[in-house]
Design an enzyme around this catalytic site. Structure first.
Site, PDB file in Angstrom:
ATOM      1  N   GLN A   1     -75.556  34.629  59.616  1.00 14.03           N
ATOM      2  CA  GLN A   1     -76.489  35.480  60.367  1.00 14.03           C
ATOM      3  C   GLN A   1     -76.094  35.507  61.836  1.00 14.03           C
ATOM      4  OE1 GLN A   1     -80.421  34.078  59.751  1.00 14.03           O
ATOM      5  NE2 GLN A   1     -81.409  35.643  60.949  1.00 14.03           N
TER       6      GLN A   1
ATOM      7  N   SER B   1     -74.918  29.420  61.971  1.00 12.15           N
ATOM      8  CA  SER B   1     -74.724  28.458  60.885  1.00 12.15           C
ATOM      9  C   SER B   1     -73.798  29.071  59.843  1.00 12.15           C
ATOM     10  CB  SER B   1     -76.068  28.147  60.199  1.00 12.15           C
ATOM     11  OG  SER B   1     -77.077  27.886  61.126  1.00 12.15           O
TER      12      SER B   1
ATOM     13  N   SER C   1     -78.486  35.391  67.141  1.00  7.98           N
ATOM     14  CA  SER C   1     -78.672  34.747  68.446  1.00  7.98           C
ATOM     15  C   SER C   1     -77.453  34.919  69.351  1.00  7.98           C
ATOM     16  CB  SER C   1     -78.921  33.247  68.276  1.00  7.98           C
ATOM     17  OG  SER C   1     -80.022  33.022  67.440  1.00  7.98           O
TER      18      SER C   1
ATOM     19  N   GLU D   1     -86.881  34.959  56.084  1.00  5.67           N
ATOM     20  CA  GLU D   1     -86.325  33.655  56.487  1.00  5.67           C
ATOM     21  C   GLU D   1     -87.450  32.622  56.616  1.00  5.67           C
ATOM     22  OE1 GLU D   1     -83.990  33.743  60.075  1.00  5.67           O
ATOM     23  OE2 GLU D   1     -83.682  31.580  60.087  1.00  5.67           O
TER      24      GLU D   1
HETATM   25  C1  LIG Z   1     -81.125  24.721  62.497  1.00  2.00           C
HETATM   26  C2  LIG Z   1     -80.901  26.033  63.196  1.00  2.00           C
HETATM   27  C3  LIG Z   1     -80.071  26.988  62.618  1.00  2.00           C
HETATM   28  C4  LIG Z   1     -79.859  28.200  63.286  1.00  2.00           C
HETATM   29  N1  LIG Z   1     -79.023  29.102  62.704  1.00  2.00           N
HETATM   30  C5  LIG Z   1     -78.853  30.311  63.273  1.00  2.00           C
HETATM   31  C6  LIG Z   1     -78.020  31.304  62.655  1.00  2.00           C
HETATM   32  O1  LIG Z   1     -77.411  31.073  61.616  1.00  2.00           O
HETATM   33  N2  LIG Z   1     -77.892  32.499  63.261  1.00  2.00           N
HETATM   34  C7  LIG Z   1     -78.530  32.815  64.420  1.00  2.00           C
HETATM   35  O2  LIG Z   1     -78.420  33.947  64.866  1.00  2.00           O
HETATM   36  N3  LIG Z   1     -79.306  31.882  65.058  1.00  2.00           N
HETATM   37  C8  LIG Z   1     -79.479  30.650  64.508  1.00  2.00           C
HETATM   38  N4  LIG Z   1     -80.263  29.697  65.133  1.00  2.00           N
HETATM   39  C9  LIG Z   1     -80.738  29.984  66.478  1.00  2.00           C
HETATM   40  C10 LIG Z   1     -82.219  30.138  66.585  1.00  2.00           C
HETATM   41  O3  LIG Z   1     -82.684  31.229  65.890  1.00  2.00           O
HETATM   42  C11 LIG Z   1     -82.497  30.178  68.094  1.00  2.00           C
HETATM   43  O4  LIG Z   1     -82.321  28.848  68.482  1.00  2.00           O
HETATM   44  C12 LIG Z   1     -83.837  30.669  68.412  1.00  2.00           C
HETATM   45  O5  LIG Z   1     -83.817  32.060  68.329  1.00  2.00           O
HETATM   46  C13 LIG Z   1     -84.310  30.182  69.781  1.00  2.00           C
HETATM   47  O6  LIG Z   1     -83.407  30.553  70.798  1.00  2.00           O
HETATM   48  P1  LIG Z   1     -82.851  29.524  71.905  1.00  2.00           P
HETATM   49  O7  LIG Z   1     -82.360  28.303  71.181  1.00  2.00           O
HETATM   50  O8  LIG Z   1     -81.901  30.282  72.746  1.00  2.00           O
HETATM   51  O9  LIG Z   1     -84.112  29.061  72.708  1.00  2.00           O
HETATM   52  P2  LIG Z   1     -84.826  29.811  73.933  1.00  2.00           P
HETATM   53  O10 LIG Z   1     -85.166  31.201  73.532  1.00  2.00           O
HETATM   54  O11 LIG Z   1     -84.005  29.621  75.156  1.00  2.00           O
HETATM   55  O12 LIG Z   1     -86.145  28.961  74.052  1.00  2.00           O
HETATM   56  C14 LIG Z   1     -86.131  27.636  74.607  1.00  2.00           C
HETATM   57  C15 LIG Z   1     -87.570  27.167  74.723  1.00  2.00           C
HETATM   58  O13 LIG Z   1     -88.328  28.048  75.568  1.00  2.00           O
HETATM   59  C16 LIG Z   1     -89.480  28.509  74.890  1.00  2.00           C
HETATM   60  N5  LIG Z   1     -89.736  29.908  75.263  1.00  2.00           N
HETATM   61  C17 LIG Z   1     -88.878  30.932  75.147  1.00  2.00           C
HETATM   62  N6  LIG Z   1     -89.437  32.062  75.609  1.00  2.00           N
HETATM   63  C18 LIG Z   1     -90.687  31.745  76.014  1.00  2.00           C
HETATM   64  C19 LIG Z   1     -91.753  32.489  76.591  1.00  2.00           C
HETATM   65  N7  LIG Z   1     -91.642  33.792  76.842  1.00  2.00           N
HETATM   66  N8  LIG Z   1     -92.896  31.847  76.875  1.00  2.00           N
HETATM   67  C20 LIG Z   1     -93.016  30.520  76.631  1.00  2.00           C
HETATM   68  N9  LIG Z   1     -92.025  29.763  76.092  1.00  2.00           N
HETATM   69  C21 LIG Z   1     -90.882  30.365  75.788  1.00  2.00           C
HETATM   70  C22 LIG Z   1     -89.164  28.387  73.404  1.00  2.00           C
HETATM   71  O14 LIG Z   1     -90.342  28.231  72.622  1.00  2.00           O
HETATM   72  C23 LIG Z   1     -88.323  27.124  73.372  1.00  2.00           C
HETATM   73  O15 LIG Z   1     -89.117  25.965  73.339  1.00  2.00           O
HETATM   74  C24 LIG Z   1     -80.490  28.476  64.518  1.00  2.00           C
HETATM   75  C25 LIG Z   1     -81.316  27.500  65.085  1.00  2.00           C
HETATM   76  C26 LIG Z   1     -81.516  26.296  64.450  1.00  2.00           C
HETATM   77  C27 LIG Z   1     -82.418  25.279  65.095  1.00  2.00           C
END
Ligand SMILES: Cc1cc2nc3c(=O)[nH]c(=O)nc-3n(C[C@H](O)[C@H](O)[C@H](O)COP(=O)(O)OP(=O)(O)OC[C@H]3O[C@@H](n4cnc5c(N)ncnc54)[C@H](O)[C@@H]3O)c2cc1C
Length: 292
Positions: free
Chosen positions: A126, A161, A129, A245
């Protein structure tokens, strides 16, 4: 309390969920049992194919891909599979790709991708992100530009992933930079193994594992037949994917695979766990049980 939980769980106790089913479940059960019977004697790959062809990979999805199973039928199927010790293929990310294709794909895409996905011949990843687009997924900046016969993709994905084992990926890219951000996205199917300009780089974690990857697109050509829906439909399709999902990530193991792995590890400690370790283990297991 934590120590008691740890002790009981190490001794094999697990929460078993069950529900009282209505009388009509018994006829359904008889039919399912009869259909599963031939699978029991098949060797592994043939068994997986048989179960996929009969709709057991995704019973809740419409036939012919699933079994159009209502809630009672799904519960009966789960019970019968368990008692027959049969495991349909787990498509992992395919569990949310396949329903998206059924809802929004065309006939050619269904015929091309679904049979292989359901039996495990096609593995999905997928590509959603990005470094600048996580929670705010619609803010993504990977671009797809229209060219003769398809699209050229340029940009970077992250946290992908399974990218190194996948055959195909679902990818959101921006096809209209002038549209409001949720309306300028499109949904593509990417040939992971055969696309020139695609660079997959593993992200090493503190454990030494590399579950995630970065995926770089440098003018990757994607043919028109790998656009799902219409240009601009990307956000609508992504919502179908993400809704499936969310449901798919909950499973029927009471401790989850992580909890079971921890128990296996605990069982290897010479002399067993001390009181403090048992307390920590029990506390983790309580959390796993609540979330499982
Ligand atoms: C086990 C795992 C597998 C994954 N596999 C995939 C995959 O295969 N493909 C893929 O595309 N992605 C994948 N992801 C990515 C996942 O979908 C992203 O981590 C997710 O979209 C969150 O984005 P970020 O990590 O950039 O966090 P951010 O968006 O930077 O957020 C960081 C923190 O800020 C908080 N936050 C963000 N915006 C706000 C707001 N407006 N107000 C208040 N708080 C806020 C969030 O709640 C979080 O605590 C995976 C993640 C995990 C944990």
């Amino acid at each position: 309390m934590e120590r008691r939980v740890a002790g009981l769980t190490l001794d094999g106790t697990r929460r078993v969920l069950s529900i009282d089913l209505p009388p009509e479940a018994e006829q359904i059960r008889a039919d399912i049992r009869a259909e599963l019977e031939p699978a029991k004697t098949l060797e592994s790959a043939a068994q997986t194919s048989y179960l996929a062809e009969k709709g057991y990979t995704t019973p809740h999805l419409p036939a012919p891909w699933g079994k159009t199973a209502d809630a009672v039928t799904q519960l009966v199927i789960a019970e019968e599979l368990r008692s027959a010790e049969l495991k349909p293929h787990d498509m992992i990310i395919g569990n949310w790709v396949v329903p998206t294709l059924i809802a929004h794909g065309n006939e050619d895409q269904l015929a091309r991708f679904l049979p292989g996905s359901l039996c495990g011949d096609i593995v999905w990843c997928q590509l959603f992100s990005e470094p600048g687009a996580g929670s705010d997924l619609a803010g993504l900046s990977t671009k797809a530009v229209k060219v003769d016969g398809g699209w050229k993709l340029q940009g970077q994905k992250v946290w992908t992933s399974m990218a190194r084992v996948a055959d195909w990926g679902i990818c959101l890219a921006r096809t209209d930079a002038d549209a409001p951000k949720h309306k300028g996205l499109s949904y593509f199917l990417i040939d992971i193994r055969n696309s020139e300009g695609l660079d997959i780089r593993p992200l090493r974690e503190i454990t030494g594992d590399a579950l995630f990857n970065e995926v770089f697109f440098d003018d990757v050509f994607v043919p028109d037949e790998c656009l799902v829906g219409e240009p601009g439909d990307g956000w609508k399709l992504a919502r179908t994917t993400l809704a499936n999902e969310r449901v798919s990530l909950s499973n029927d193991s009471s401790l989850g695979s992580g909890g079971e792995a921890l128990l296996k590890l605990a069982a290897t400690i010479p002399g067993g766990l001390d009181a403090e370790q048992l307390t920590v283990l029990g506390s983790v297991l309580c959390d796993a049980q609540s979330g499982g």
